[in-house]
Write an enzyme that holds these catalytic residues in place. Structure first.
Site, short mmCIF file in Angstrom:
data_model
loop_
_atom_site.label_atom_id
_atom_site.label_comp_id
_atom_site.label_asym_id
_atom_site.label_seq_id
_atom_site.Cartn_x
_atom_site.Cartn_y
_atom_site.Cartn_z
N SER A 1 0.86 -1.19 0.00
CA SER A 1 0.00 0.00 0.00
C SER A 1 0.90 1.24 0.00
O SER A 1 2.12 1.13 0.01
CB SER A 1 -0.89 0.01 1.23
OG SER A 1 -0.11 0.32 2.37
N LYS A 2 0.23 2.38 0.01
CA LYS A 2 0.97 3.66 -0.04
C LYS A 2 1.98 3.78 1.09
O LYS A 2 2.98 4.47 0.96
CB LYS A 2 -0.03 4.81 0.06
CG LYS A 2 -0.51 5.27 -1.28
CD LYS A 2 -1.09 6.67 -1.15
CE LYS A 2 -1.80 7.04 -2.43
NZ LYS A 2 -3.00 7.80 -2.20
N ARG A 3 1.68 3.13 2.21
CA ARG A 3 2.60 3.19 3.35
C ARG A 3 4.01 2.76 2.95
O ARG A 3 4.99 3.15 3.56
CB ARG A 3 2.13 2.24 4.46
CG ARG A 3 1.08 2.80 5.37
CD ARG A 3 0.77 1.79 6.46
NE ARG A 3 0.30 0.51 5.90
CZ ARG A 3 0.95 -0.63 6.00
NH1 ARG A 3 2.10 -0.69 6.64
NH2 ARG A 3 0.45 -1.73 5.48
#
Ligand code: GLU
Length: 463
Positions: free
Chosen positions: A238-240
């Site tokens: 994910s963007k994390r």
């Protein structure tokens, strides 16, 4: 068999690396067998789909060079066709109208939950053969009630689902619009897709889709469900984890082919080969060799691959992509040395094109300021005569090449009995503003005689 694959993104965001890998596998598989790769935009969710997201997908695909043979098709352009198929199914009895109210379905659900049963439609209207009236209705698919659906998944192997697990899926809502699983089925049928390659988050949909295809009288395609891509911490990517949008990789200075090479290896291997040309990928790729287990995204490895690509790819290819980065810095490529020369001079130390572009800034204009710390350290009054000598010798130089420039530097070193950096560092500061540049002879060769002398003059006069 003529292989036909499709990439069918829902335009609800940017093209992410997971989608890009799916697209790549679909593309490679079609190319390998001389088939067709279809691009289909699944935009029927009008609330979540946006024109910007459609454009982001098209841009991402174009940047990666994953060109489609057919399409892009838009599901929102096919509503009449979906309606037609729904009507045909109602006529032959593979679908039926259902007038169960929201309240009834809610009660049914609660009841099933209380009894710890899986919530599912109970088939109340299945055999009523309800005609169309003013009363609102949905259309449901008559899923077989007995037997199993067997998926011979090309990645996962045999997956068996009992029809008892499935209920009668809504294929048209009360406003007449078709539902997602149904539109996929009609399009896969109409587009004569032979291989559905997609993320395994769609595995649950597959038995329903197979049943609907059979009800429509067509043999379902073969399916290949790809494992997830995880972040380096083992959690779903994910963007994390940093950049996940394909275009962010462009912005960060990756070459599209390096990203493709990275993605092809994410879940697939050909011996221990790490670097593949596109032709090799096409030649070797087989969906049957894709890993069942999820793979973890490794940014370090991608960076390493990008570095290899920058160093090894034909300079013209690198130049094409470097140009964009140079322009992003507000520089005019026509006002500097040939991009191919810049690349040859700088590429060995650069991991990204962004880095390369930033290192190339000195090629486009004289330094606006000199790095003060470097200046104070290296530009002591005694060095100016050496710089003057150097400049005078350069003015006489006919062969403006890195080895010849190096010889001139060496002469100044020998004549004055000084150490090399004593002259090299002030010259570096004079022409680039700081001491962070590739070797000074290469730097000056790149800059050209006239510009080098002009910058040395400016430096001397400034002192
Ligand atoms: N539109 C789906 C998605 O973006 C893909 C559906 C499919 O490949 O069948 O996840």
């Amino acid at each position: 068999m003529n292989i036909r694959t499709r990439f069918a993104p829902s335009p609800t965001g940017f093209l992410h690396v997971g989608g890009a890998r799916t697209a790549l596998y679909c593309w490679l598989y079609a190319k390998r067998f001389g088939g067709q790769f279809i691009l289909r935009v699944e935009d029927t969710d009008l609330e979540r789909s946006t024109p910007e997201a459609v454009q982001a997908i098209l841009d991402g695909m174009a940047w990666l060079g994953l060109n489609h043979d057919e399409g892009p098709f838009y599901q929102t352009h096919h509503f009449d066709r979906y309606k037609q198929v729904i009507n045909e199914m109602l006529t032959v009895g593979t679908a039926y109208r259902c007038t169960c109210s929201k309240e009834r379905l809610e009660q049914l659900r609660e009841h099933q939950m209380q009894n710890k049963e899986k919530p599912r439609y109970d088939g109340c209207c299945r055999d009523k053969n309800l005609p169309a009236t003013d009363e609102p209705f949905v259309v449901r698919f008559k899923n077989p009630q007995t037997g199993d659906v067997v998926i011979n998944d090309l990645v996962l192997g045999e997956v068996i689902i009992s029809n008892e697990e499935l209920d009668d899926l809504i294929i048209a809502r009360s406003d007449g619009t078709p539902t997602y699983n149904f539109t996929v089925v009609v399009d896969d049928m109409d587009m004569r897709v032979t291989h559905v390659i997609r993320g395994n988050d769609h595995l649950n949909n597959t038995p329903r889709q197979i049943n609907m295809l059979r009800a429509l009288g067509v043999e379902p395609p073969l399916y290949a469900h790809l494992p997830m891509i995880l972040g380096d911490d083992g959690k779903k990517l994910s963007k994390r984890h940093g950049a996940v949008s394909v275009m962010q990789y462009r912005d960060d200075g990756y070459l599209p082919n390096a990203l493709l090479n990275y993605l092809v290896r994410l879940g697939w291997a050909h011996g221990d080969q790490e670097i593949f040309t596109l032709d090799e990928m096409i030649q070797y790729f087989d969906i049957a060799d894709v890993n069942k287990a999820a793979s973890a995204f490794n940014t370090e490895k991608l960076l390493w691959l990008n570095h290899q690509y920058i160093k090894q790819q034909p300079v013209e290819y690198v130049a094409k992509h470097l140009q964009w980065h140079i322009e992003q810095l507000g520089l005019d490529v026509t006002k500097g040395p040939a991009l191919t020369d810049i690349i040859v001079a700088l590429r060995d130390r650069c991991y990204t094109l962004k880095e390369l572009a930033e290192k190339a800034v000195f090629c486009y204009h004289a330094p606006h300021t000199y790095d003060q710390e470097a200046y104070d350290k290296h530009v002591t009054p005694d060095v100016i005569p050496y710089v003057q000598q150097f400049k005078a010798k350069l003015a006489e130089l006919i062969d403006w090449s890195a080895p010849a420039i190096h010889d001139v530097l060496q002469q100044v070193v020998t004549d004055n009995q000084i150490k090399f950096p004593k002259i090299a560092q002030p010259v570096r500061i004079a022409v680039t503003g700081s001491t962070n540049s590739p070797s000074i002879d290469v730097t000056l060769a790149l800059l050209g005689k006239q510009e080098t002398i002009a910058r040395l003059d400016r430096f001397i006069n400034n002192k």
